[in-house]
Design a protein around this motif. Structure first.
Motif, PDB file in Angstrom:
ATOM      1  N   ASP A  53       0.820  -1.211   0.000  1.00 42.31           N
ATOM      2  CA  ASP A  53       0.000   0.000   0.000  1.00 42.31           C
ATOM      3  C   ASP A  53       0.854   1.261   0.000  1.00 42.31           C
ATOM      4  OD1 ASP A  53      -2.303  -1.495  -0.046  1.00 42.31           O
ATOM      5  OD2 ASP A  53      -2.707  -1.311   2.101  1.00 42.31           O
ATOM      6  N   THR A  54       1.959   1.234   0.726  1.00 39.35           N
ATOM      7  CA  THR A  54       2.866   2.383   0.734  1.00 39.35           C
ATOM      8  C   THR A  54       3.468   2.599  -0.654  1.00 39.35           C
ATOM      9  OG1 THR A  54       3.384   1.980   3.057  1.00 39.35           O
ATOM     10  CG2 THR A  54       4.913   3.371   1.839  1.00 39.35           C
ATOM     11  N   MET A  55       3.874   1.502  -1.276  1.00 40.09           N
ATOM     12  CA  MET A  55       4.434   1.580  -2.632  1.00 40.09           C
ATOM     13  C   MET A  55       3.400   2.147  -3.603  1.00 40.09           C
ATOM     14  SD  MET A  55       7.022   0.979  -4.676  1.00 40.09           S
ATOM     15  CE  MET A  55       8.085  -0.234  -3.939  1.00 40.09           C
ATOM     16  N   LEU A  56       2.171   1.663  -3.531  1.00 41.27           N
ATOM     17  CA  LEU A  56       1.118   2.143  -4.419  1.00 41.27           C
ATOM     18  C   LEU A  56       0.862   3.639  -4.213  1.00 41.27           C
ATOM     19  CD1 LEU A  56      -1.026   1.452  -6.536  1.00 41.27           C
ATOM     20  CD2 LEU A  56      -2.577   0.898  -4.655  1.00 41.27           C
ATOM     21  N   SER A  57       0.857   4.081  -2.971  1.00 44.30           N
ATOM     22  CA  SER A  57       0.664   5.511  -2.701  1.00 44.30           C
ATOM     23  C   SER A  57       1.771   6.345  -3.316  1.00 44.30           C
ATOM     24  CB  SER A  57       0.610   5.760  -1.195  1.00 44.30           C
ATOM     25  OG  SER A  57      -0.526   5.184  -0.632  1.00 44.30           O
ATOM     26  N   LYS A  58       3.001   5.878  -3.199  1.00 42.52           N
ATOM     27  CA  LYS A  58       4.128   6.620  -3.758  1.00 42.52           C
ATOM     28  C   LYS A  58       4.080   6.636  -5.289  1.00 42.52           C
ATOM     29  CE  LYS A  58       7.269   6.238   0.139  1.00 42.52           C
ATOM     30  NZ  LYS A  58       7.355   7.655   0.424  1.00 42.52           N
ATOM     31  N   ILE A  59       3.664   5.532  -5.893  1.00 44.15           N
ATOM     32  CA  ILE A  59       3.535   5.487  -7.357  1.00 44.15           C
ATOM     33  C   ILE A  59       2.431   6.447  -7.806  1.00 44.15           C
ATOM     34  CG2 ILE A  59       2.748   4.041  -9.280  1.00 44.15           C
ATOM     35  CD1 ILE A  59       4.359   1.748  -8.048  1.00 44.15           C
ATOM     36  N   ASN A  60       1.304   6.441  -7.104  1.00 41.94           N
ATOM     37  CA  ASN A  60       0.184   7.312  -7.466  1.00 41.94           C
ATOM     38  C   ASN A  60       0.523   8.793  -7.295  1.00 41.94           C
ATOM     39  OD1 ASN A  60      -1.497   5.244  -8.268  1.00 41.94           O
ATOM     40  ND2 ASN A  60      -2.458   5.048  -6.263  1.00 41.94           N
ATOM     41  N   GLY A  62       3.277  10.000  -8.157  1.00 32.77           N
ATOM     42  CA  GLY A  62       4.253  10.322  -9.195  1.00 32.77           C
ATOM     43  C   GLY A  62       5.684   9.991  -8.809  1.00 32.77           C
ATOM     44  N   GLY A  63       5.871   9.213  -7.772  1.00 34.82           N
ATOM     45  CA  GLY A  63       7.221   8.859  -7.337  1.00 34.82           C
ATOM     46  C   GLY A  63       7.895   7.902  -8.303  1.00 34.82           C
ATOM     47  N   GLY A  64       9.194   7.824  -8.235  1.00 38.34           N
ATOM     48  CA  GLY A  64       9.944   6.881  -9.037  1.00 38.34           C
ATOM     49  C   GLY A  64      10.382   7.394 -10.385  1.00 38.34           C
ATOM     50  N   GLU A  65       9.875   8.526 -10.780  1.00 35.09           N
ATOM     51  CA  GLU A  65      10.312   9.214 -12.001  1.00 35.09           C
ATOM     52  C   GLU A  65      10.480   8.349 -13.236  1.00 35.09           C
ATOM     53  OE1 GLU A  65      12.396  12.535 -11.946  1.00 35.09           O
ATOM     54  OE2 GLU A  65      11.679  13.059  -9.956  1.00 35.09           O
ATOM     55  N   GLY A  66       9.510   8.354 -14.090  1.00 31.88           N
ATOM     56  CA  GLY A  66       9.581   7.787 -15.434  1.00 31.88           C
ATOM     57  C   GLY A  66       9.915   6.309 -15.540  1.00 31.88           C
ATOM     58  N   GLY A  67       9.741   5.800 -16.722  1.00 31.34           N
ATOM     59  CA  GLY A  67      10.033   4.406 -17.000  1.00 31.34           C
ATOM     60  C   GLY A  67       8.830   3.514 -16.747  1.00 31.34           C
ATOM     61  N   ILE A  76      11.723   3.879  -6.347  1.00 30.92           N
ATOM     62  CA  ILE A  76      11.124   4.250  -5.064  1.00 30.92           C
ATOM     63  C   ILE A  76      11.817   3.521  -3.916  1.00 30.92           C
ATOM     64  CG2 ILE A  76       9.014   4.040  -3.665  1.00 30.92           C
ATOM     65  CD1 ILE A  76       7.452   4.655  -6.282  1.00 30.92           C
ATOM     66  N   VAL A  77      12.065   2.229  -4.091  1.00 32.48           N
ATOM     67  CA  VAL A  77      12.760   1.467  -3.043  1.00 32.48           C
ATOM     68  C   VAL A  77      14.161   2.028  -2.832  1.00 32.48           C
ATOM     69  CG1 VAL A  77      13.700  -0.790  -2.412  1.00 32.48           C
ATOM     70  CG2 VAL A  77      11.405  -0.635  -3.379  1.00 32.48           C
ATOM     71  N   ALA A  78      14.846   2.368  -3.918  1.00 34.09           N
ATOM     72  CA  ALA A  78      16.204   2.921  -3.808  1.00 34.09           C
ATOM     73  C   ALA A  78      16.186   4.282  -3.112  1.00 34.09           C
ATOM     74  CB  ALA A  78      16.837   3.038  -5.186  1.00 34.09           C
ATOM     75  N   GLU A  79      15.192   5.115  -3.439  1.00 35.71           N
ATOM     76  CA  GLU A  79      15.107   6.454  -2.843  1.00 35.71           C
ATOM     77  C   GLU A  79      14.689   6.389  -1.370  1.00 35.71           C
ATOM     78  OE1 GLU A  79      12.187   8.420  -5.235  1.00 35.71           O
ATOM     79  OE2 GLU A  79      13.458   8.447  -7.013  1.00 35.71           O
ATOM     80  N   THR A  80      13.702   5.561  -1.073  1.00 42.12           N
ATOM     81  CA  THR A  80      13.115   5.519   0.264  1.00 42.12           C
ATOM     82  C   THR A  80      13.883   4.602   1.195  1.00 42.12           C
ATOM     83  OG1 THR A  80      10.956   5.853  -0.766  1.00 42.12           O
ATOM     84  CG2 THR A  80      10.956   5.149   1.508  1.00 42.12           C
ATOM     85  N   GLY A  81      14.347   3.501   0.667  1.00 41.61           N
ATOM     86  CA  GLY A  81      14.958   2.466   1.492  1.00 41.61           C
ATOM     87  C   GLY A  81      13.902   1.435   1.856  1.00 41.61           C
TER      88      GLY A  81
END
Length: 128
Positions: A53-60, A62-67, A76-81
């Motif tokens: 759910d946390t991952m989905l929120s970050k994707i929604n 606009g996190g993770g920038e492109g691709g 997102i995992v690399a940025e957040t840890g």
């Protein structure tokens, strides 16, 4: 699905530890067992679902920038840890989902008793 499995096992363990059964409820009553096992089940469900759910929120957001989606998830995992992704906000989520789930199981048992219905339990056919 996890919360139903966990709630059933938790209720069994609570009854066993109190030397009681659903037919012969403990001093806290069957509703007390439902509420307590519901909290346990809700916390388990919150822990299981929180990272996704946390991952989905970050994707929604606009996190993770492109691709592609998988690239964004990796970013997102690399940025957040990974640890922070899995634990950030988990305490509040456990309180919220634990109390909501306890309420659901409490209401379920109250309604079941009010209409005179009984819960269906699976039995191992080999034990009969």
């Amino acid at each position: 699905m996890a919360k139903f499995a966990v709630q059933g096992k938790a209720a069994e363990k609570i009854y066993a530890s109190l030397g009681a059964s659903p037919e012969n409820p403990p001093a806290i009553g069957a509703i007390g067992v439902s509420l307590t096992s519901g909290v346990i089940a809700g916390v388990a469900a919150a822990i299981i679902s929180h990272p996704a759910d946390t991952m989905l929120s970050k994707i929604n957001k606009g996190g993770g920038e492109g691709g592609s989606m998988f690239t964004r998830m990796g970013n997102i995992v690399a940025e957040t840890g990974l640890w922070k992704l899995c634990t950030q906000g988990l305490g509040a989520r456990c309180v919220m989902i634990g109390s909501l789930t306890a309420g659901q199981f409490g209401i379920f048992d109250i309604v079941m008793n009010a209409v005179g219905a009984s819960k269906f339990h699976f039995h191992n056919p080999e034990s009969h």
